[in-house]
Each structure stands twice: as structure tokens, then as C-alpha cells.
Design a protein around this motif. Structure first.
Motif: not given
Length: 290
Positions: A7-9, A14-18, A34-43
């Protein structure tokens, strides 16, 4: 398997992080939410980041180009860089400085330098982290080091690069192209070097309006429509350029993100916008550096 949705969010996080305030831990926490889970975020995280394995469009061994690692005089000491030229064109060429993002001189920027060379230019991609020991392989470390650079000293090193290229295998005309952090440096270089003939800034931070009268170079400025952080400075810069009669062209590419030219970043790369901006860039540099 459910398709990973970016998503745009997530891209904004990521832009805020970098570029801004998030560290790696807080970025992953926000992405998990935002992704709903740590696994989704890792992907998702690798899709947002640049993938070094996809950096070579033009291989370093491509017979159409000749590349070499060089040292050259900076403003306060030797600079390192990657110099590349078309293999089948002898004689002096128009020169282009290729300025890296806030990750330093990485494989992607080396590849961009080869692309520039294939268009008939002598291309030099300096490592602006040379004064700090050079670009590390760790991108987070590279961003920290970029953030610690002295802006005036870095601009002086860029101006010294112009001077070097004016007398090294070139026709005496030097332009610059930069991306993200490098786009901002192109703008500062245009202010700081009266010898720069042409500057192309991709989504780069603008210099103060008060400095615009010092600009001698023709400018081509590419912006991403969704890049609110950088785009906040367009109006003041555009007005100052116009009021001071500068040769400047601005394009805003609707619906695309910061770093839309970086084809190693799956989530942010936009091929139609990148191809159009590149064609405009090549045409501009050929016209201004002939």
C-alpha cells in the motif's frame, strides 16, 4: 498463496525510514501494523528496499563499455569513483557525473553510469563517501554516513569533480545527473559550480531560493507526483528559477513514488515514468553538452 499487497502507506513508511526519523526497529513495527502480521511485514520489506541482485541492466563485462576504478583530486583529498566510456568511440566526449542516492556508490549506480556511457558520454560515478573511507556494503550504515557528511565539503568535492572531468578525456563540457540525495546534490552543485553546463535532478531537494541567482547550468528537474516530502519545495524553486531567467524545465510524473527510476526497487519503480524521464534526460544532456 495470498498475493502480497503493498500500500501507499507502506511506501510512505519506508520513505520515512530511509530519509527521515524512523529507525529499522520502528519501521518494522509500523510495517507489521500496516501488513497485519510480522510474517507479512518480513515478506514486504524486501520489496520496498532495493535489490542489489537486480542491479545490472548493462553488465560490467559488457564489451560495449570500458569501465575502471579511478582516484581523482577532490576539494580536500583524493576521491574514488567509477569511470566508464563507450568502447567504440575514441576521442574526447561530453562528460556526465552520475551522483548516487543516500546508499552511496552501489552496483545500481554503477549500472546507471554504464547506461549513460552507452548514450555516448564519458560517465564518472564518484563515491562521495570517499572522505569517510568509501561506501560500505551495509545500506543502513551507508545512509548513516551520508547523513553525517558536511554539505559544504560534499558540494566542494562535486565541484572538484567538474574541474577534473573538464580536463580528462572530455570535450570540456560537464553535466551531472543525480537521484534522491544525489538529485539534491545536483541542485547544490549547480549553485556551487559556475562551470557545470547541465544538471538533471531526479526527486532532489531544492536549494534555497536566495541561491538560485548563482546558477549557470541548464536544469532538468524530474519529480514524482506522490513524493510530498520533496515536492513541497517545487513552487519556491520554480518561481526563483523563472524570476532569475534560468534555463530550467520541470516535469512531475503523476501517480508515481520517490525513486521511481530505481529498477532494483520492485514497489517504487515505475517503468513508463522511468523510460520517459530517461529519454528526456538523454536528449537534454546531448543538447546541452554537445
Amino acid at each position: 498463496m495470498q498475493e502480497t499487497k503493498i500500500t501507499q502507506a507502506m511506501i510512505d513508511a519506508y520513505d520515512e525510514y530511509t530519509h527521515l526519523t524512523l529507525d529499522r526497529r520502528r519501521f518494522m513495527e509500523k510495517l507489521t501494523g500496516l501488513a497485519g502480521s510480522a510474517a507479512a511485514a518480513a515478506a514486504i520489506a524486501p520489496l520496498l528496499a532495493a535489490n542489489g541482485a537486480k542491479a545490472e541492466i548493462i553488465a560490467a563485462t559488457d564489451s560495449r563499455v570500458m569501465g575502471e576504478e579511478i582516484s581523482f583530486p577532490g576539494a580536500g583529498g583524493d576521491m574514488k569513483g567509477y569511470l566508464v566510456r563507450p568502447a567504440e568511440i575514441s576521442g574526447k566526449l561530453p562528460a556526465v557525473i552520475v551522483i548516487h542516492e543516500n546508499r552511496g556508490l552501489n552496483p545500481h549506480i554503477r549500472d546507471v553510469a554504464r547506461r549513460v556511457a552507452l548514450e555516448g558520454f564519458l560517465a564518472l560515478a564518484p563515491d562521495f563517501l570517499s572522505p569517510s573511507g568509501g561506501t560500505p556494503t551495509d545500506e543502513d550504515k551507508a545512509r548513516e554516513m551520508i547523513g553525517a557528511l558536511d554539505a559544504a565539503a560534499t558540494t566542494a568535492n562535486a565541484a572538484a569533480t567538474v574541474t577534473f572531468l573538464e580536463g580528462h578525456q572530455s570535450n570540456g563540457k560537464v553535466g551531472a545527473i543525480g537521484f534522491c540525495w544525489g538529485g539534491g546534490l545536483v541542485n547544490r552543485l549547480a549553485v556551487g559550480s559556475p562551470d557545470l553546463k547541465a544538471g538533471v535532478a531526479y526527486y532532489g531537494a531544492q536549494p534555497p531560493a536566495a541561491d538560485v541567482p548563482k546558477i549557470k547550468a541548464a536544469l532538468l528537474l524530474h519529480y514524482a507526483g506522490l513524493d510530498e516530502r520533496i515536492n513541497a519545495g517545487i513552487d519556491a524553486y520554480q518561481k526563483a528559477l523563472k524570476d532569475n531567467g534560468k534555463d530550467a524545465t520541470i516535469y512531475v510524473y503523476d501517480g508515481v513514488n520517490h525513486a521511481f527510476n530505481n529498477d532494483t526497487s520492485a514497489a517504487r519503480y515505475d517503468k513508463p515514468a522511468a523510460d520517459l524521464a530517461w529519454s528526456r534526460t538523454v536528449e537534454f544532456l546531448k543538447a546541452k553538452l554537445a
